[in-house]
Motif scaffolding. Structure first.
Motif, PDB file in Angstrom:
ATOM      1  N   UNK A  17     -15.258  20.069  -3.385  1.00 47.65           N
ATOM      2  CA  UNK A  17     -14.026  20.322  -2.872  1.00 47.65           C
ATOM      3  C   UNK A  17     -13.803  19.477  -1.486  1.00 47.65           C
ATOM      4  N   UNK A  18     -14.964  18.934  -0.749  1.00 45.40           N
ATOM      5  CA  UNK A  18     -15.066  18.253   0.313  1.00 45.40           C
ATOM      6  C   UNK A  18     -14.643  16.806   0.092  1.00 45.40           C
ATOM      7  N   UNK A  19     -14.770  16.292  -1.146  1.00 45.65           N
ATOM      8  CA  UNK A  19     -14.611  14.745  -1.506  1.00 45.65           C
ATOM      9  C   UNK A  19     -13.036  14.582  -1.276  1.00 45.65           C
ATOM     10  N   UNK A  20     -12.616  13.338  -0.714  1.00 46.17           N
ATOM     11  CA  UNK A  20     -11.276  12.792  -0.703  1.00 46.17           C
ATOM     12  C   UNK A  20     -11.510  11.618  -1.577  1.00 46.17           C
ATOM     13  N   UNK A  21     -10.339  11.514  -2.567  1.00 45.58           N
ATOM     14  CA  UNK A  21     -10.396  10.370  -3.164  1.00 45.58           C
ATOM     15  C   UNK A  21      -8.878   9.626  -3.131  1.00 45.58           C
ATOM     16  N   UNK A  22      -8.866   8.410  -3.537  1.00 50.22           N
ATOM     17  CA  UNK A  22      -7.685   7.685  -3.540  1.00 50.22           C
ATOM     18  C   UNK A  22      -7.721   6.744  -4.728  1.00 50.22           C
ATOM     19  N   UNK A  23      -6.752   6.339  -5.626  1.00 47.15           N
ATOM     20  CA  UNK A  23      -6.910   5.310  -6.629  1.00 47.15           C
ATOM     21  C   UNK A  23      -5.905   4.347  -6.175  1.00 47.15           C
ATOM     22  N   UNK A  24      -6.492   3.344  -6.174  1.00 51.37           N
ATOM     23  CA  UNK A  24      -5.738   1.901  -5.795  1.00 51.37           C
ATOM     24  C   UNK A  24      -5.673   0.794  -6.859  1.00 51.37           C
ATOM     25  N   UNK A  25      -4.765   0.320  -7.238  1.00 53.53           N
ATOM     26  CA  UNK A  25      -4.482  -0.851  -8.199  1.00 53.53           C
ATOM     27  C   UNK A  25      -4.391  -2.253  -7.194  1.00 53.53           C
ATOM     28  N   UNK A  26      -5.083  -2.988  -7.416  1.00 57.21           N
ATOM     29  CA  UNK A  26      -5.195  -4.294  -6.792  1.00 57.21           C
ATOM     30  C   UNK A  26      -4.216  -5.115  -7.304  1.00 57.21           C
ATOM     31  N   UNK A  27      -3.460  -5.029  -8.368  1.00 57.72           N
ATOM     32  CA  UNK A  27      -2.584  -5.810  -9.078  1.00 57.72           C
ATOM     33  C   UNK A  27      -1.443  -4.906  -9.540  1.00 57.72           C
ATOM     34  N   UNK A  28      -0.311  -5.786  -9.959  1.00 59.49           N
ATOM     35  CA  UNK A  28       0.941  -5.099 -10.672  1.00 59.49           C
ATOM     36  C   UNK A  28       1.686  -4.842  -9.621  1.00 59.49           C
ATOM     37  N   UNK A  29       2.798  -3.972 -10.126  1.00 59.90           N
ATOM     38  CA  UNK A  29       3.964  -3.376  -9.334  1.00 59.90           C
ATOM     39  C   UNK A  29       3.408  -2.273  -8.394  1.00 59.90           C
ATOM     40  N   UNK A  30       2.825  -1.445  -8.724  1.00 58.20           N
ATOM     41  CA  UNK A  30       2.221  -0.396  -8.026  1.00 58.20           C
ATOM     42  C   UNK A  30       0.843  -0.530  -7.342  1.00 58.20           C
TER      43      UNK A  30
END
Length: 212
Positions: A17-30
């Motif tokens: 519950x204390x973990x913070x996560x983000x998903x990042x794409x290094x290429x493409x439109x998003x």
């Protein structure tokens, strides 16, 4: 699909519950698929929006089916790689390349012996030059893609540097070419990127999307 399944399993079973996560794409439109969050459903939704980008598939449409590795080696002056691609061009019956020029195969002894041999030598030289030029174009493309990846990662590292607690970046990729030893060499930029991560207290784990 295996990579996505592995990430989904990690999100579902390993995050606290204390973990913070983000998903990042290094290429493409998003570029950014998700802001930092502890919401597993948001993370899984973002994960399902990530598509495959198979770099190896692009070699089939290239002249002589030249691979990234061959292009890098040829650009470094590797004659073994150059001769391998040249052999494929000869086996195809032409030296058709990115210039869309088709030259006949090397002519053997004939009525115009010397002239034919001179033409053959010129065509071989022309084929080699076209192969080298196309290899150079591929290396430049690899460099552009890698520079974009490096800049994206640098922004991520800088943004994470002030976050509290343990900071981890998991980089999943099929390849990360630095064009080492060529005029597009990115090793200095990669070293600088590593230094940014070190100063921010960020650990990076790299996973090969192709598997072992």
């Amino acid at each position: 699909l295996r990579a996505r399944k592995a990430f989904a399993e990690y999100i579902n079973t390993k995050l606290t519950p204390t973990d913070m996560v983000a998903l990042i794409s290094t290429s493409g439109a998003m570029a950014s698929l998700q802001q930092f969050t502890a919401d597993k459903q948001l993370l899984l939704s973002g994960l399902n929006r990530i598509g495959a980008r198979n770099t190896n598939a692009t070699t089939k449409g290239r002249p002589w089916n030249m691979t990234d590795d061959e292009a890098l080696r040829i650009d470094k002056g590797d004659f073994t790689a150059l001769n391998r691609v040249k052999s494929r061009a000869q086996a195809e019956g032409s030296d058709q390349g990115p210039t869309r020029t088709i030259a006949d195969e090397a002519a053997g002894p004939g009525v115009e012996g010397v002239k034919m041999q001179a033409k053959s030598d010129d065509e071989r030289d022309s084929t080699e030059q076209r192969i080298k030029n196309f290899a150079r174009a591929i290396v430049s493309e690899i460099s552009r893609n890698s520079q974009n990846n490096i800049e994206t990662l640098k922004s991520i590292f800088k943004g994470m540097s002030d976050l509290p607690g343990r900071k981890i970046v998991v980089l999943m990729t099929e390849a990360f070419g630095t064009a080492g030893g060529t005029s597009e060499d990115l090793n200095n930029k990669l070293t600088s990127l590593i230094e940014v991560a070190r100063r921010g207290g960020i650990s990076v784990y790299a996973l090969d999307a192709g598997g072992l």
